[in-house]
Scaffold this motif. Structure first.
Motif, PDB file in Angstrom:
ATOM      1  N   UNK A 173       7.095  49.356   3.827  1.00  0.00           N
ATOM      2  CA  UNK A 173       8.232  48.650   4.315  1.00  0.00           C
ATOM      3  C   UNK A 173       7.820  47.286   4.888  1.00  0.00           C
ATOM      4  N   UNK A 174       6.726  47.250   5.646  1.00  0.00           N
ATOM      5  CA  UNK A 174       6.261  45.983   6.217  1.00  0.00           C
ATOM      6  C   UNK A 174       5.907  44.975   5.127  1.00  0.00           C
ATOM      7  N   UNK A 175       5.252  45.431   4.089  1.00  0.00           N
ATOM      8  CA  UNK A 175       4.889  44.549   2.979  1.00  0.00           C
ATOM      9  C   UNK A 175       6.135  44.018   2.267  1.00  0.00           C
ATOM     10  N   UNK A 176       7.133  44.888   2.069  1.00  0.00           N
ATOM     11  CA  UNK A 176       8.382  44.467   1.429  1.00  0.00           C
ATOM     12  C   UNK A 176       9.093  43.410   2.260  1.00  0.00           C
ATOM     13  N   UNK A 177       9.169  43.621   3.567  1.00  0.00           N
ATOM     14  CA  UNK A 177       9.805  42.642   4.450  1.00  0.00           C
ATOM     15  C   UNK A 177       9.034  41.323   4.458  1.00  0.00           C
ATOM     16  N   UNK A 178       7.717  41.422   4.437  1.00  0.00           N
ATOM     17  CA  UNK A 178       6.875  40.228   4.419  1.00  0.00           C
ATOM     18  C   UNK A 178       7.141  39.407   3.156  1.00  0.00           C
ATOM     19  N   UNK A 179       7.212  40.061   2.020  1.00  0.00           N
ATOM     20  CA  UNK A 179       7.459  39.368   0.751  1.00  0.00           C
ATOM     21  C   UNK A 179       8.871  38.790   0.711  1.00  0.00           C
ATOM     22  N   UNK A 180       9.844  39.552   1.165  1.00  0.00           N
ATOM     23  CA  UNK A 180      11.238  39.128   1.089  1.00  0.00           C
ATOM     24  C   UNK A 180      11.553  37.955   2.016  1.00  0.00           C
ATOM     25  N   UNK A 181      10.994  37.963   3.226  1.00  0.00           N
ATOM     26  CA  UNK A 181      11.347  36.950   4.217  1.00  0.00           C
ATOM     27  C   UNK A 181      10.218  35.961   4.530  1.00  0.00           C
ATOM     28  N   UNK A 182       9.076  36.089   3.848  1.00  0.00           N
ATOM     29  CA  UNK A 182       7.952  35.193   4.097  1.00  0.00           C
ATOM     30  C   UNK A 182       7.386  35.347   5.507  1.00  0.00           C
ATOM     31  N   UNK A 183       7.339  36.580   5.989  1.00  0.00           N
ATOM     32  CA  UNK A 183       6.888  36.852   7.354  1.00  0.00           C
ATOM     33  C   UNK A 183       5.374  36.816   7.478  1.00  0.00           C
ATOM     34  N   UNK A 184       4.925  36.541   8.687  1.00  0.00           N
ATOM     35  CA  UNK A 184       3.524  36.662   9.064  1.00  0.00           C
ATOM     36  C   UNK A 184       3.465  37.643  10.227  1.00  0.00           C
ATOM     37  N   UNK A 185       2.533  38.577  10.172  1.00  0.00           N
ATOM     38  CA  UNK A 185       2.380  39.556  11.241  1.00  0.00           C
ATOM     39  C   UNK A 185       1.061  39.346  11.951  1.00  0.00           C
ATOM     40  N   UNK A 186       1.058  39.625  13.233  1.00  0.00           N
ATOM     41  CA  UNK A 186      -0.182  39.784  13.979  1.00  0.00           C
ATOM     42  C   UNK A 186      -0.262  41.276  14.250  1.00  0.00           C
ATOM     43  N   UNK A 187      -1.124  41.938  13.519  1.00  0.00           N
ATOM     44  CA  UNK A 187      -1.235  43.397  13.566  1.00  0.00           C
ATOM     45  C   UNK A 187      -2.513  43.750  14.317  1.00  0.00           C
ATOM     46  N   UNK A 188      -2.383  44.383  15.455  1.00  0.00           N
ATOM     47  CA  UNK A 188      -3.537  44.741  16.277  1.00  0.00           C
ATOM     48  C   UNK A 188      -3.740  46.241  16.179  1.00  0.00           C
ATOM     49  N   UNK A 189      -4.963  46.637  15.835  1.00  0.00           N
ATOM     50  CA  UNK A 189      -5.250  48.061  15.655  1.00  0.00           C
ATOM     51  C   UNK A 189      -6.705  48.338  16.003  1.00  0.00           C
ATOM     52  N   UNK A 190      -6.995  49.594  16.214  1.00  0.00           N
ATOM     53  CA  UNK A 190      -8.368  50.024  16.469  1.00  0.00           C
ATOM     54  C   UNK A 190      -8.989  50.705  15.251  1.00  0.00           C
ATOM     55  N   UNK A 191      -8.196  50.909  14.218  1.00  0.00           N
ATOM     56  CA  UNK A 191      -8.708  51.577  13.025  1.00  0.00           C
ATOM     57  C   UNK A 191      -8.635  50.650  11.822  1.00  0.00           C
ATOM     58  N   UNK A 192      -9.791  50.277  11.281  1.00  0.00           N
ATOM     59  CA  UNK A 192      -9.801  49.375  10.131  1.00  0.00           C
ATOM     60  C   UNK A 192      -9.245  50.023   8.871  1.00  0.00           C
ATOM     61  N   UNK A 193      -9.116  51.350   8.850  1.00  0.00           N
ATOM     62  CA  UNK A 193      -8.526  51.996   7.680  1.00  0.00           C
ATOM     63  C   UNK A 193      -7.042  51.639   7.549  1.00  0.00           C
TER      64      UNK A 193
END
Length: 126
Positions: free
Chosen positions: A1-21
Motif C-alpha cells: 500500500x505504501x509503495x502504491x501511494x508513493x507512486x500515485x502521489x509522488x510521495x517521499x517517506x522517512x521510514x525509521x526502523x530497527x530491522x533492515x529486513x
C-alpha cells in the motif's frame, strides 16, 4: 500500500526502523545510524549487495533466512553499547567493532563518498 501511494502521489517517506529486513521492501535509499551518527548512506540495492561499514554488515547478518537449511554467518557484536550522552572518543562503533584499528580509538572517521552515491564513515574505507 505504501509503495502504491508513493507512486500515485509522488510521495517521499522517512521510514525509521530497527530491522533492515523491513527497510529493504520500503526504501530506495537507506541510511544506517549508530549512536546518533550516520555511518552509511546509499541506495537500497547497493547497501544490501555491498555494505561497507562493519555495523551495517552486522545488522544485515541478523536478517533471518526463510530456509531452515540455509547456513548464514552471523556477526555477533560483543561488548556493551556505549552511552549516547558520553560516546567514546574516535569512532563511536570502535568499542564493538570486529575490525577495529588503532586509529579508530582516537580519530572520528569522516563521512565521505567511498563509491559513487555510497557514503560511509569508516577508517577501513580510507
Amino acid at each position: 500500500m505504501l509503495k502504491d501511494l508513493q507512486a500515485e502521489f509522488g510521495l517521499t517517506y522517512l521510514f525509521i526502523a530497527h530491522g533492515l529486513n523491513v527497510v529493504k521492501h520500503v526504501s530506495d535509499r537507506v541510511g544506517v545510524m549508530y549512536l546518533g551518527k550516520m555511518v552509511e548512506l546509499t541506495g537500497g540495492e547497493e547497501l544490501y549487495a555491498n555494505p561497507l561499514h562493519p555495523y551495517t554488515r552486522a545488522l544485515l547478518s541478523a536478517i533471518p533466512v526463510p530456509d531452515p537449511k540455509a547456513k548464514k554467518e552471523r556477526i555477533i557484536l560483543t561488548g556493551d553499547v556505549p552511552s549516547p550522552i558520553n560516546p567514546p572518543q574516535g569512532c563511536r562503533f570502535h568499542t564493538r567493532c570486529p575490525q577495529m584499528m588503532e586509529v579508530c580509538c582516537r580519530q572520528e572517521p569522516e563521512f565521505r563518498e567511498a563509491r559513487p552515491g555510497h557514503w560511509v564513515a569508516c577508517h577501513l574505507n580510507d
